[in-house]
Design an enzyme around this catalytic site. Structure first.
Site, PDB file in Angstrom:
ATOM      1  N   VAL A 180       0.857  -1.187   0.000  1.00 49.85           N
ATOM      2  CA  VAL A 180       0.000   0.000   0.000  1.00 49.85           C
ATOM      3  C   VAL A 180       0.890   1.232   0.000  1.00 49.85           C
ATOM      4  O   VAL A 180       1.875   1.292   0.725  1.00 49.85           O
ATOM      5  CB  VAL A 180      -0.959   0.013   1.213  1.00 49.85           C
ATOM      6  CG1 VAL A 180      -0.202  -0.040   2.532  1.00 49.85           C
ATOM      7  CG2 VAL A 180      -1.876   1.235   1.159  1.00 49.85           C
ATOM      8  N   ILE A 211       4.900  -1.077   2.917  1.00 55.68           N
ATOM      9  CA  ILE A 211       4.574   0.333   2.732  1.00 55.68           C
ATOM     10  C   ILE A 211       5.344   0.823   1.520  1.00 55.68           C
ATOM     11  O   ILE A 211       6.577   0.779   1.493  1.00 55.68           O
ATOM     12  CB  ILE A 211       4.933   1.169   3.983  1.00 55.68           C
ATOM     13  CG1 ILE A 211       4.285   0.570   5.233  1.00 55.68           C
ATOM     14  CG2 ILE A 211       4.506   2.614   3.770  1.00 55.68           C
ATOM     15  CD1 ILE A 211       2.779   0.463   5.177  1.00 55.68           C
ATOM     16  N   LYS A 212       4.620   1.297   0.526  1.00 55.17           N
ATOM     17  CA  LYS A 212       5.269   1.743  -0.707  1.00 55.17           C
ATOM     18  C   LYS A 212       5.710   3.197  -0.579  1.00 55.17           C
ATOM     19  O   LYS A 212       4.922   4.082  -0.213  1.00 55.17           O
ATOM     20  CB  LYS A 212       4.326   1.595  -1.905  1.00 55.17           C
ATOM     21  CG  LYS A 212       4.052   0.160  -2.295  1.00 55.17           C
ATOM     22  CD  LYS A 212       3.153   0.052  -3.514  1.00 55.17           C
ATOM     23  CE  LYS A 212       3.901   0.304  -4.796  1.00 55.17           C
ATOM     24  NZ  LYS A 212       3.071  -0.010  -5.988  1.00 55.17           N
ATOM     25  N   ILE A 213       6.968   3.440  -0.896  1.00 55.75           N
ATOM     26  CA  ILE A 213       7.548   4.779  -0.870  1.00 55.75           C
ATOM     27  C   ILE A 213       8.191   5.031  -2.225  1.00 55.75           C
ATOM     28  O   ILE A 213       8.952   4.194  -2.707  1.00 55.75           O
ATOM     29  CB  ILE A 213       8.600   4.906   0.251  1.00 55.75           C
ATOM     30  CG1 ILE A 213       7.938   4.718   1.620  1.00 55.75           C
ATOM     31  CG2 ILE A 213       9.316   6.252   0.180  1.00 55.75           C
ATOM     32  CD1 ILE A 213       8.919   4.734   2.780  1.00 55.75           C
TER      33      ILE A 213
END
Length: 730
Positions: A180, A211-213
């Protein structure tokens, strides 16, 4: 129909039962993947048992499953199982929508993880009715739109994480992840990205969430910080080798800075995008046009990816890495993203088959997944011809292709695309919220003879026309399905025809009066599932607007207030449907421009042919009041400047939009005037490049362009503050 019919023993993580716990394996589904060239049936698995519901879709991947009795039955294996077991590559699915249990047949077929992004959620939420019930509850609870969006997203991610948790457990955290992404608005915000990642990780509260960065320069330090906190990260939007190396270093730095004695639960993938690289470089090669250049089309992306894998092997070896391995560290796997083929002339497995190698991930949308399962071949290809990849990379450089430019441009386009998807989704949710609030208001005040069903009027009648006008706009139940009480849905279900309308009477001093033409049409043609069924305009929200809202309140004072609202002809067209508010403290000219002088100057007024120097602010007043120009400077910049810094134009030369010229022509030197600009007096053809004033910053241009180019029900009314600084005689 082409079928995969090879029968072998199932993978231990390929079969699931959803009776009771999602981890139960007492019943195993038998799965077969089919591909239809035309109409196909989409298998949907209920959350209580493996049952099949068929919906007609076109050109989609299908996994047909049937529940088996007892134990010992085998399932149909697919190429995806071979990809993982023989090729060492984890196949993930690049899509997510409700119901997430639709993923169960895909898991059974060999899918081992899921990726999502703002564009995926924009498509899922805006085109499906599955989110309406939760969204209705959030709106009624007083949640703002962005908070409601995140609650919708978090629920999907949590539910998907539960489905993939068995894979995560059985691989000791090596697979089974659901990704996400933080808000795309934070792509330039280092600290904000860290805080958003911490918040998302906390609220999702699942061990197998990524966690998408984004791999933007400001967010590379964020990656290090988030990894050091023990949060697993999917680094996205990587388009170049230098940026990929920076991402690896950020991961290693984060592991070293964590202070954890056991690093085994801190993992990461680096999402290296492929197909978009060819899309851009092919255009550059076609501009060059030489035979040598044209021969390199469709080869750049795979070549760069092969070199990325070489960099991966180099960086995850040696003394530094070995020291981290002793603490349980796991390699940051390369993930191939953007694997669907954009050019139909290329093989449909171009960005999957040549990129197979151990310790990698390939995340595939429907098109790529379908193609690879149907005719993909599993073989280690990623490093089979490194010298050829190096030759292609160098040949492109010799032709003048700047790899640095390619990476920067694609990153910019990727971030902008996600921002637009994010903004578009918030717009859709805002419109749904407005519709819901109006429906609730109408429902609570509806006067009817039907006491058993207060939502159905006694004059509920058939309408053979295409619909009834509501505040200059059509209302479709497809946009609000799920918001209405079940009793109304049942009544609609009994309708013999697909379109009805309901007249809404209002009470006035004990008597009932019918508002002329104040009715709404209801389209009961329906449509469910996570796929587009209606176009955005077809599913126009029930947005009667300020006029209807004011009239609905029955008091005479409130009706008097409604007289301040007048129809704006420019907003009557197909792209709009909103009303214009007439502000009593503004002066309205014959053209429809409204203005108010914030400061009256003492100097002369400009004449035709004279050049004026102005300072100005601009706001998208009809769309959340977003600023697109701030005092001729970037945000936080100085307000000081000379004639060169300010905006100049010659009066009467049609260099600026009609409203701007009309406003300035009536000002005196030193005045500050605020104007409300309807679209017909604004930018021609919704293009700020054709007439000034033009935003001076890139971010301002994007903010204005988003509103001007938007084809949905967005009010394009603008607001300007103009200060007349100087008049230069002809």
């Amino acid at each position: 129909m082409a079928s995969i019919s090879k029968l072998v023993s199932p993978s231990p993580v390929s079969s699931y039962s959803v009776s009771g716990s999602l981890k139960s394996r007492s019943l195993q589904p038998k799965c077969l993947i089919d591909f239809h060239s035309r109409d196909v049936f989409n298998a949907r698995v209920s959350s209580s048992r493996l049952s099949v519901r068929n919906d007609v879709v076109r050109g989609s991947l299908i996994v047909r499953c049937s529940q088996l009795e007892g134990n010992g039955s085998q399932i149909k294996r697919t190429t995806l199982h071979d990809l993982y077991e023989q090729g060492g590559q984890s196949p993930w699915y690049d899509n997510l929508c409700r119901p997430v249990t639709d993923l169960l047949p895909l898991i059974a077929s060999g899918v081992r993880g899921v990726t999502s992004n703002p564009a995926i959620f924009q498509k899922a939420i805006s085109s499906s009715n599955a989110y309406n019930e939760q969204f209705r509850e959030l709106v009624l609870a007083g949640k703002d739109i962005e908070s409601a969006y995140w609650e919708l997203v978090v629920k999907d991610i949590q539910d998907a994480c539960r489905l993939f948790e068995p894979i995560y457990d059985e691989t000791d955290g090596g697979d089974g992840y659901v990704s996400v992404e933080v808000s795309p608005k934070l792509a330039d915000d280092t600290v904000g990205t860290v805080e958003a990642a911490k918040w998302l990780y906390k609220v999702v509260d699942r061990p197998n969430v990524y966690i998408k960065i984004p791999a933007t320069a400001p967010c590379v330090p964020s990656i290090k910080e988030v990894i050091s906190l023990g949060i697993s990260v999917n680094v996205t939007l990587i388009f170049s080798l230098p940026r990929y190396e920076a991402v690896i270093d950020a991961y290693l730095d984060g592991l070293e800075a964590s202070g954890l004695s056991d690093l085994s639960r801190v993992t990461s993938v680096a999402s290296f995008f492929v197909s978009r690289v060819d899309t851009l470089i092919d255009k550059l090669l076609e501009k060059i046009g030489t035979p040598e250049a044209l021969d390199l089309r469709g080869k750049a992306a795979v070549a760069q990816a092969a070199l990325a894998y070489q960099l991966y092997q180099k960086k995850f070896s040696g003394p530094r890495w070995e020291a981290l391995v002793k603490k349980g560290a796991k390699k940051q796997r390369l993930l191939w993203a953007s694997t669907s083929v954009k050019n139909p002339a290329y093989p449909d497995t171009l960005y999957v088959s040549p990129l197979i190698g151990p310790d990698t991930v390939s995340t595939m949308p429907d098109q790529a997944l379908q193609a690879f399962v149907d005719h993909g071949v599993v073989s280690r290809t990623i490093d089979s011809n490194v010298s050829e990849a190096e030759g292609i990379y160098s040949a492109l450089e010799k032709l003048g292709i700047d790899w640095g430019y390619v990476g920067s441009q694609l990153e910019l386009e990727g971030v902008e695309s996600f921002k637009k998807s994010f903004d578009s989704l918030l717009d859709s949710l805002q419109e749904k919220a407005n519709s819901l609030k109006l429906i609730i208001k109408v429902g609570t005040r509806l006067k009817t003879a039907n006491t058993e069903n207060p939502w159905v009027s006694s004059d509920f009648s058939e309408d053979d026309n295409s619909g009834v006008v509501v505040g200059n706009q059509m209302a479709s139940i497809s946009a609000i399905e799920g918001f209405l009480p079940n009793s109304l849905a049942i009544s609609l279900g009994k309708a013999s025809k697909s379109r009805w309308h309901m007249k809404i009477p209002r009470s006035n001093g004990g008597s009932s009066q019918e508002l002329p033409r104040f009715s709404y049409s209801i389209d009961v043609s329906g449509g469910m599932g996570c796929r587009p069924v209606f176009g955005r305009r077809e599913a126009a929200m029930l947005s009667i607007g300020l006029l209807a809202g004011a009239i609905w309140n029955a008091s005479e004072n409130e009706v008097a207030v409604a007289s301040e609202f007048t129809d704006m002809p420019a907003l009557r067209g197909k792209d709009y449907g909103k009303t214009k508010m007439r502000f009593p403290d503004y002066t309205e000219t014959a053209s429809g421009l409204q203005y108010k002088d914030l400061r009256v100057g003492s100097g002369p007024s400009p004449k035709v042919g004279e050049t004026v120097v102005v300072d100005w602010d601009g706001y998208t007043i009809g769309y959340y009041g977003r600023i697109f120009e701030a005092r001729n400077k970037t945000k936080g910049g100085s307000f000081q400047g000379d004639d060169k810094d300010f905006f100049k134009f010659r009066v009467g030369s049609q260099q600026v939009i009609p409203a701007f010229e009309e406003a300035v022509s009536g000002m005196s030197l030193g005045s500050i005037r605020r104007i409300i600009v309807p679209p017909e007096l604004g930018y021609p053809e919704n293009d700020f490049n054709k007439s000034g004033p033009r935003p001076t910053t890139f971010s301002g241009q994007r903010a204005l362009d988003f509103v001007l180019r938007n084809q949905g029900l967005i009010d394009k009314t603008l607001l300007f503050d103009i200060e007349l600084l100087k008049i230069i005689p002809n």
